[in-house]
Design a protein around this motif. Structure first.
Motif, PDB file in Angstrom:
ATOM      1  N   UNK A  79      -0.229   1.737  39.959  1.00 13.91           N
ATOM      2  CA  UNK A  79      -1.523   1.761  39.302  1.00 13.91           C
ATOM      3  C   UNK A  79      -1.633   3.038  38.474  1.00 13.91           C
ATOM      4  N   UNK A  80      -1.959   2.895  37.198  1.00 12.65           N
ATOM      5  CA  UNK A  80      -2.036   4.076  36.336  1.00 12.65           C
ATOM      6  C   UNK A  80      -3.441   4.373  35.845  1.00 12.65           C
ATOM      7  N   UNK A  81      -4.244   3.333  35.603  1.00  8.51           N
ATOM      8  CA  UNK A  81      -5.587   3.544  35.066  1.00  8.51           C
ATOM      9  C   UNK A  81      -6.586   2.597  35.721  1.00  8.51           C
ATOM     10  N   UNK A  82      -7.774   3.126  35.980  1.00 11.39           N
ATOM     11  CA  UNK A  82      -8.893   2.323  36.463  1.00 11.39           C
ATOM     12  C   UNK A  82     -10.104   2.723  35.636  1.00 11.39           C
ATOM     13  N   UNK A  83     -10.755   1.745  35.051  1.00 16.26           N
ATOM     14  CA  UNK A  83     -11.977   1.982  34.288  1.00 16.26           C
ATOM     15  C   UNK A  83     -13.095   1.224  34.981  1.00 16.26           C
ATOM     16  N   UNK A  84     -14.130   1.931  35.382  1.00 14.90           N
ATOM     17  CA  UNK A  84     -15.258   1.318  36.069  1.00 14.90           C
ATOM     18  C   UNK A  84     -16.507   1.497  35.211  1.00 14.90           C
ATOM     19  N   UNK A  85     -17.139   0.364  34.800  1.00 17.50           N
ATOM     20  CA  UNK A  85     -18.334   0.468  33.968  1.00 17.50           C
ATOM     21  C   UNK A  85     -19.228  -0.753  34.129  1.00 17.50           C
ATOM     22  N   UNK A  86     -20.461  -0.602  33.729  1.00 15.60           N
ATOM     23  CA  UNK A  86     -21.453  -1.677  33.786  1.00 15.60           C
ATOM     24  C   UNK A  86     -21.729  -2.195  32.386  1.00 15.60           C
ATOM     25  N   UNK A  87     -22.331  -3.353  32.313  1.00 14.18           N
ATOM     26  CA  UNK A  87     -22.782  -3.888  31.034  1.00 14.18           C
ATOM     27  C   UNK A  87     -21.698  -4.452  30.145  1.00 14.18           C
ATOM     28  N   UNK A  88     -20.558  -4.819  30.706  1.00 14.78           N
ATOM     29  CA  UNK A  88     -19.493  -5.402  29.891  1.00 14.78           C
ATOM     30  C   UNK A  88     -19.894  -6.795  29.430  1.00 14.78           C
ATOM     31  N   UNK A  89     -20.433  -7.584  30.362  1.00 15.91           N
ATOM     32  CA  UNK A  89     -20.875  -8.934  30.043  1.00 15.91           C
ATOM     33  C   UNK A  89     -22.401  -8.973  30.154  1.00 15.91           C
ATOM     34  N   UNK A  90     -23.073  -9.353  29.087  1.00 17.76           N
ATOM     35  CA  UNK A  90     -24.534  -9.308  29.032  1.00 17.76           C
ATOM     36  C   UNK A  90     -25.201 -10.129  30.126  1.00 17.76           C
ATOM     37  N   UNK A  91     -24.624 -11.260  30.485  1.00 16.24           N
ATOM     38  CA  UNK A  91     -25.259 -12.134  31.471  1.00 16.24           C
ATOM     39  C   UNK A  91     -24.751 -11.925  32.895  1.00 16.24           C
ATOM     40  N   UNK A  92     -23.958 -10.903  33.114  1.00 16.12           N
ATOM     41  CA  UNK A  92     -23.415 -10.638  34.450  1.00 16.12           C
ATOM     42  C   UNK A  92     -24.235  -9.559  35.152  1.00 16.12           C
ATOM     43  N   UNK A  93     -24.480  -9.789  36.429  1.00 15.04           N
ATOM     44  CA  UNK A  93     -25.241  -8.805  37.204  1.00 15.04           C
ATOM     45  C   UNK A  93     -24.320  -7.869  37.988  1.00 15.04           C
ATOM     46  N   UNK A  94     -23.040  -8.025  37.825  1.00 20.40           N
ATOM     47  CA  UNK A  94     -22.066  -7.214  38.547  1.00 20.40           C
ATOM     48  C   UNK A  94     -21.381  -6.239  37.589  1.00 20.40           C
ATOM     49  N   UNK A  95     -21.069  -5.050  38.088  1.00 22.21           N
ATOM     50  CA  UNK A  95     -20.299  -4.101  37.293  1.00 22.21           C
ATOM     51  C   UNK A  95     -18.854  -4.548  37.191  1.00 22.21           C
ATOM     52  N   UNK A  96     -18.126  -3.962  36.286  1.00 25.19           N
ATOM     53  CA  UNK A  96     -16.737  -4.363  36.052  1.00 25.19           C
ATOM     54  C   UNK A  96     -15.766  -3.218  36.293  1.00 25.19           C
ATOM     55  N   UNK A  97     -14.575  -3.585  36.691  1.00 20.51           N
ATOM     56  CA  UNK A  97     -13.462  -2.657  36.808  1.00 20.51           C
ATOM     57  C   UNK A  97     -12.297  -3.231  36.020  1.00 20.51           C
ATOM     58  N   UNK A  98     -11.710  -2.406  35.200  1.00 13.53           N
ATOM     59  CA  UNK A  98     -10.501  -2.788  34.473  1.00 13.53           C
ATOM     60  C   UNK A  98      -9.384  -1.903  35.011  1.00 13.53           C
ATOM     61  N   UNK A  99      -8.299  -2.520  35.444  1.00 17.49           N
ATOM     62  CA  UNK A  99      -7.184  -1.706  35.919  1.00 17.49           C
ATOM     63  C   UNK A  99      -5.932  -2.039  35.130  1.00 17.49           C
TER      64      UNK A  99
END
Length: 140
Positions: A79-99
């Motif tokens: 694992x080299x990168x983890x990006x954790x952010x909210x508001x990626x999808x307008x209709x989603x109530x969950x935050x997102x993680x991109x790894x």
């Protein structure tokens, strides 16, 4: 491989499929979601010199029901990168993680935290260089 696997609770999966998943995926235990199975399968499909990246719910970061998934990610990949952010999808109530993970060696993991997509775009983020053990134990 880059993807956005489905976010579907196994509670709504037909029992025939659920039995198969439970028998064939280490991550299909207890309360889980299909995205965990996709991550596990992605790791199995990754080539020796390959990498893959998924955008998944941020529940992987700190929920105890995804400890096995975090262990598999940290033991079988680099694992080299983890990006954790909210508001990626307008209709989603969950935050997102991109790894981003690969089969190549890396000792450090860059964790990037952003409160929303606009802050990320403006580079208003918190950057942390961390270790596999800290990720596994959610000490970030």
């Amino acid at each position: 491989m880059i993807g956005n696997p489905p976010y579907v609770s196994v509670k709504v999966i037909d029992s025939r499929f659920l039995s198969y998943f439970q028998a064939n995926y280490k991550t299909c235990k207890g309360q889980t979601d299909l995205f965990a199975l996709f991550v596990e399968k992605g790791i199995d499909l990754m080539k020796n010199s390959g990498f893959f990246s998924y955008i998944i719910p941020d529940s992987i970061n700190d929920r105890s029901n995804y400890t096995v998934l975090r262990e598999i990610l940290l033991q079988k990949t680099n694992l080299t990168n983890i990006l954790s952010l909210n508001g990626v999808f307008a209709d989603a109530s969950v935050g997102s993680t991109i790894f981003i993970t690969g089969s190549y060696k890396s000792n450090d993991i860059e964790l990037i935290k952003s409160k929303d997509l606009e802050s990320f775009t403006l580079n208003n983020v918190e950057r942390i260089v961390t270790s596999k053990m800290r990720i596994l134990k959610n000490i970030n």
